[in-house]
Write an enzyme that holds these catalytic residues in place. Structure first.
Site, PDB file in Angstrom:
ATOM      1  N   ASP A 167       0.854  -1.179  -0.327  1.00  0.00           N
ATOM      2  CA  ASP A 167      -0.319   0.061   0.108  1.00  0.00           C
ATOM      3  C   ASP A 167       1.006   1.136  -0.017  1.00  0.00           C
ATOM      4  O   ASP A 167       0.434   2.232  -0.324  1.00  0.00           O
ATOM      5  CB  ASP A 167      -0.934  -0.202   1.248  1.00  0.00           C
ATOM      6  CG  ASP A 167      -0.279  -0.018   2.302  1.00  0.00           C
ATOM      7  OD1 ASP A 167       0.753   0.033   2.563  1.00  0.00           O
ATOM      8  OD2 ASP A 167      -0.665  -0.744   3.378  1.00  0.00           O
ATOM      9  N   ASP A 248       6.207  -6.001   7.226  1.00  0.00           N
ATOM     10  CA  ASP A 248       5.119  -5.874   6.773  1.00  0.00           C
ATOM     11  C   ASP A 248       4.292  -6.592   6.224  1.00  0.00           C
ATOM     12  O   ASP A 248       3.476  -6.673   5.564  1.00  0.00           O
ATOM     13  CB  ASP A 248       4.599  -4.171   6.426  1.00  0.00           C
ATOM     14  CG  ASP A 248       3.156  -3.769   6.943  1.00  0.00           C
ATOM     15  OD1 ASP A 248       3.011  -3.807   7.728  1.00  0.00           O
ATOM     16  OD2 ASP A 248       3.335  -2.818   6.130  1.00  0.00           O
TER      17      ASP A 248
END
Length: 340
Positions: A167, A248
């Protein structure tokens, strides 16, 4: 002979007949010796005599009717499956409208996951396979806690890698450091990086980070990327190590993600980390999943890295945990970028 024919029909119809029914048909049929075999002189109109032949004929007719019923049921099943396949997108959309509280503004399926973005009073939310990944109103609390303890403690990092985080939010935080010369983002799903690079609303959330000239996007499996890019020649050149590595990944809910939380993965990660560098791993909730949190810490230490755990409160998720992995001790940073 009739009974054996029925058995063949039964197998072709998907074992529609039980063993007991076949046994009843066999007992109803005459013994082979009592069925007269017509001689050539008897002509083509010679018939089997006795009730046995008639009973076998009725059994064959019943078997054919059952086969027709099975075929009809099979046809209806295939038709239902074909209809479901043709209407899959509409059915999925209807289900999602009931599942998510806010209005769906984007929904797409990639070969790796179902991506849904909603928008409500508190802003956008990203869901992957139905699981919340971030909420616009408090994602900064997660991404600042993920990135800055390692980046600021290093001092002036130049080469940074991000594994996962398609993202672009972590990249946004990394680019707040003027010393950064290059960022390598390794994200499996090109649909994610494409969406957050090109969609205006999504790109606004990451401040256009995925369009930065400092960024290189690599759409591949992070485990394979670590394996391929670690080698003696690259190590001698110093070209495969990073000052900071941000990990992540989603929580390990299946094997493909679980392998990214193993000592094999962390051993490869250690080889990509410079001697003075820091890696940071998102490590689920230390409150809700305490055992998982400390298992990650123990796994990191098992490959010779130091593990420094910490946590921060993110209202959308509650108390959330992270671990700094390093070759040297981690120290609290003396300063942070402006605005934090």
């Amino acid at each position: 002979i009739a009974a054996r024919s029925l058995a063949v029909l039964a197998r072709q119809a998907g074992n529609a007949f039980s063993a007991a029914s076949i046994a009843r048909l066999v007992s109803a049929a005459p013994a082979l010796g009592t069925v007269p075999i017509p001689s050539p002189a008897a002509g083509p109109c010679a018939r089997m005599s006795g009730a046995g032949a008639g009973g076998a004929g009725r059994a064959v007719r019943r078997a054919l009717r059952r086969c027709a019923a099975v075929a009809c049921a099979g046809g209806l099943t295939v038709s239902a499956l074909a209809g479901g396949l043709a209407l899959a997108e509409q059915i999925t959309t209807l289900a999602e409208d009931k599942f998510y509280h806010d209005r769906i503004v984007l929904a797409a399926a990639s070969p790796y996951q179902r991506i849904v973005v909603t928008q409500g009073r508190t802003g956008h939310k990203l869901f992957l396979n139905g699981n919340l990944q971030f909420a616009e109103r408090d994602e900064y609390r997660y991404h600042e806690a993920l990135v800055h303890p390692a980046m600021s403690a290093f001092g002036a990092p130049r080469r940074v890698a991000v594994l996962g985080g398609g993202d672009g939010m972590a990249v946004r935080e990394i680019l707040k450091y003027p010393s950064v010369e290059s960022v390598t983002l390794v994200e499996l799903d090109p649909h994610m990086t494409g969406l957050f690079a090109r969609d205006p609303a999504m790109s606004r959330l990451n401040a256009g980070a995925l369009q930065s000239p400092k960024l290189q996007i690599v759409n591949t499996d992070a485990f394979q990327w670590l394996q391929q890019d670690v080698g003696p020649q690259a190590s001698r050149a110093g070209g495969d190590t990073f000052d900071v590595i941000i990990v992540d990944f989603p929580d390990p809910t299946n094997f493909s993600i679980g392998k990214l939380y193993t000592n094999t993965f962390y051993s490869l990660l250690a080889q990509r980390l410079s001697a003075s560098g820091y890696a940071v791993i998102q490590t689920t909730s230390p409150l809700v999943a305490r055992h998982s949190f400390w298992t990650v810490a123990a796994t990191i230490e098992s490959v010779g890295l130091r593990a420094t755990p910490y946590h921060a409160n993110v209202p959308s998720f509650g108390e959330w945990g992270f671990i700094v992995a390093s070759h040297r001790p981690w120290h609290m940073p003396a300063s942070l970028p402006d605005g934090l």
